[in-house]
Design an enzyme around this catalytic site. Structure first.
Site, PDB file in Angstrom:
ATOM      1  N   CYS A 144      27.653 -16.931  26.487  1.00  0.00           N
ATOM      2  CA  CYS A 144      27.201 -17.915  25.495  1.00  0.00           C
ATOM      3  C   CYS A 144      26.883 -19.207  26.247  1.00  0.00           C
ATOM      4  CB  CYS A 144      28.230 -18.105  24.381  1.00  0.00           C
ATOM      5  SG  CYS A 144      29.729 -18.965  24.877  1.00  0.00           S
ATOM      6  N   HIS A 145      26.913 -20.335  25.559  1.00  0.00           N
ATOM      7  CA  HIS A 145      26.561 -21.600  26.194  1.00  0.00           C
ATOM      8  C   HIS A 145      27.670 -22.100  27.113  1.00  0.00           C
ATOM      9  CE1 HIS A 145      24.906 -25.966  25.624  1.00  0.00           C
ATOM     10  NE2 HIS A 145      24.615 -25.471  26.811  1.00  0.00           N
TER      11      HIS A 145
END
Length: 106
Positions: free
Chosen positions: A65-66
């Site tokens: 993810c980020h």
């Protein structure tokens, strides 16, 4: 849940990329900005409704993810469903800072 640093993942991809699956659980607009080659996009909000049938229980899944928060949630869910999940600590942001500074940071 197992955690890998970006360096761990880079080493795996350099030696045996075929031995792991890459699952990106960010939103489509984030994936369009930057993503790892050969990663599959299934936003966290859609993980249980879409994409699980495309994942193999025979190979570990590195979840991206980020920053590593959503991927940690996805790992817990995947492990409860019988998958071997590995969280990419620091996410795509840390990957950009430590492995590939040419990719965008957002």
């Amino acid at each position: 849940m197992q955690n890998w640093t970006p360096r761990d993942l880079a080493q795996q991809l350099n030696t045996a990329a075929h031995a792991v699956q890459l699952l990106d659980v960010r939103e489509p607009w984030e994936y369009q900005i930057v993503h790892l080659e050969n990663s599959q996009l299934v936003p966290l909000s859609q993980l249980t409704n879409y994409g699980l049938h495309e994942l193999s229980k025979d190979l570990p899944i590195v979840v991206i993810c980020h920053h590593g928060i959503r991927s940690a949630h996805a790992c817990y869910l995947l492990e409860r469903l019988g998958f071997q999940a590995i969280n990419l600590t620091g996410g795509i942001d840390r990957w950009a800072r430590e492995i590939d500074p040419s990719i965008p940071i957002y």
